[in-house]
Design a protein around this motif. Structure first.
Motif, mmCIF file in Angstrom:
data_model
loop_
_atom_site.group_PDB
_atom_site.id
_atom_site.type_symbol
_atom_site.label_atom_id
_atom_site.label_comp_id
_atom_site.label_asym_id
_atom_site.label_seq_id
_atom_site.Cartn_x
_atom_site.Cartn_y
_atom_site.Cartn_z
ATOM 1 N N ARG A 93 0.837 -1.205 0.000
ATOM 2 C CA ARG A 93 0.000 0.000 0.000
ATOM 3 C C ARG A 93 0.872 1.256 0.000
ATOM 4 O O ARG A 93 0.584 2.231 -0.712
ATOM 5 N N SER A 206 -3.758 5.155 -8.109
ATOM 6 C CA SER A 206 -4.363 5.455 -6.804
ATOM 7 C C SER A 206 -5.659 4.678 -6.564
ATOM 8 O O SER A 206 -6.030 4.401 -5.420
ATOM 9 N N ASP A 207 -6.360 4.321 -7.651
ATOM 10 C CA ASP A 207 -7.618 3.583 -7.481
ATOM 11 C C ASP A 207 -7.387 2.170 -6.929
ATOM 12 O O ASP A 207 -8.328 1.520 -6.466
ATOM 13 N N SER A 210 -8.014 1.224 -2.731
ATOM 14 C CA SER A 210 -9.226 0.661 -2.115
ATOM 15 C C SER A 210 -9.247 -0.855 -2.216
ATOM 16 O O SER A 210 -9.697 -1.557 -1.298
ATOM 17 N N GLN A 211 -8.741 -1.401 -3.324
ATOM 18 C CA GLN A 211 -8.679 -2.859 -3.483
ATOM 19 C C GLN A 211 -7.687 -3.477 -2.504
ATOM 20 O O GLN A 211 -7.947 -4.546 -1.933
ATOM 21 N N ASP A 213 -6.882 -2.154 0.373
ATOM 22 C CA ASP A 213 -7.506 -2.039 1.697
ATOM 23 C C ASP A 213 -8.541 -3.142 1.920
ATOM 24 O O ASP A 213 -8.648 -3.706 3.011
ATOM 25 N N ASP A 214 -9.306 -3.456 0.872
ATOM 26 C CA ASP A 214 -10.302 -4.545 0.987
ATOM 27 C C ASP A 214 -9.614 -5.875 1.278
ATOM 28 O O ASP A 214 -10.080 -6.667 2.108
ATOM 29 N N ARG A 217 -8.424 -5.982 4.859
ATOM 30 C CA ARG A 217 -9.539 -6.238 5.775
ATOM 31 C C ARG A 217 -9.933 -7.716 5.767
ATOM 32 O O ARG A 217 -10.258 -8.293 6.814
#
Length: 293
Positions: A93, A206-207, A210-211, A213-214, A217
């Motif tokens: 990340r 940058s998009d 979110s992937q 981060d998913d 998680r």
């Protein structure tokens, strides 16, 4: 009426009593030397049956304890692999954030970030194929690695479980697809894609944050489940340890002698046996002529 006692009947009675004393003394000697009240089932059938039942419970508890320890080893391996994977993803990340700054990185710098991401991808594949005693901890009950070189998950045939009680089983592996995904949706494909995009100076990655981060998680969610199962096994381990001690104490109460009491009884029986020998010697002493007189 006077009951007639013959010399022969007196001999038989004395010898029978002598044999009884000798048998009792032999039993006490066997108990003192073995430390056990029961040396064969016929010594006390009721206690022998109770001892067998306790030993059966003891063997079962010991097996459950071994299963629990094995399960803890599996889950520890899984937890270590997931923790390392989360750390790799955090680094990935950071690199994506760095690579998203298109205005501050030249082509060589973006290439360096892409190469490091590919290294992280390979490191994650290694973690995804972590094994414990030759078994992949993310492949379920199937043999072989959990993931192929291209990041595709291999088919699984069911979870790996350990029985820790008569009616209790605990899963000790983890679903590799829940941690790393599979195929086009896997973390491996994600990092490959980001690395390829970084080599295009006009592409903003940058998009992909979110992937990433998913996926982090998802890893943490599985890690939480692993932690809960580890706590369950740790609690079961403590319970089984206490149960094992209790069963040993119960078995000792059934089988073991009171050494001090047994020694006293043995000494008393030896005195009785010596007295019986003396009495028998006197009974057997008269000759036929003495009897006829």
């Amino acid at each position: 009426m006077i009951t007639r006692v013959t010399h022969q009947s007196a001999q038989r009675t004395s010898l029978a009593n002598l044999q009884a004393n000798l048998t009792k003394m032999s039993t006490l000697q066997a108990q003192a030397s073995s430390g056990k009240v029961i040396n064969k089932a016929s010594d006390d059938p009721a206690k022998a049956a109770e001892a067998m039942a306790l030993r059966k419970e003891q063997r079962a508890a010991d097996q459950y304890a071994r299963n629990t320890q094995d399960g803890l080893s599996w889950l520890t391996t899984v937890d270590t692999a997931i923790t390392s994977s989360v750390n790799f993803m955090q680094r990935a990340r950071d690199l994506v954030v760095q690579g998203a700054n298109t205005g501050s990185l030249n082509r060589e710098a973006r290439e360096a970030v892409a190469v490091e991401l590919e290294g992280i991808r390979d490191a994650l594949l290694g973690q995804a194929n972590t094994t414990y005693i030759g078994r992949s901890v993310f492949a379920g009950s199937s043999n072989g690695p959990a993931f192929a070189a291209d990041g595709t998950a291999t088919p699984t045939f069911g979870p790996v479980e350990r029985r820790i009680g008569a009616a209790t089983t605990v899963r000790v592996d983890a679903d590799g697809t829940a941690v790393y995904g599979s195929g086009a949706t896997s973390v491996f494909a994600l990092l490959d894609d980001v690395a390829a995009r970084l080599r295009d100076p006009a592409d903003n990655v940058s998009d992909a944050l979110s992937q990433i981060d998913d996926r982090i998680r998802s890893m943490l969610s599985v890690a939480s489940s692993v932690g809960a199962r580890t706590n369950q096994l740790t609690s079961a381990q403590a319970t089984l340890s206490s149960q094992s001690l209790s069963l040993k104490s119960d078995l000792s109460g059934v089988e073991d002698i009171d050494l001090a009491q047994t020694i006293i009884e043995l000494q008393m029986q030896e005195v009785a046996y010596q007295a019986a020998l003396g009495a028998t010697a006197r009974v057997l002493q008269p000759s036929l002529m003495d009897y006829l007189q």
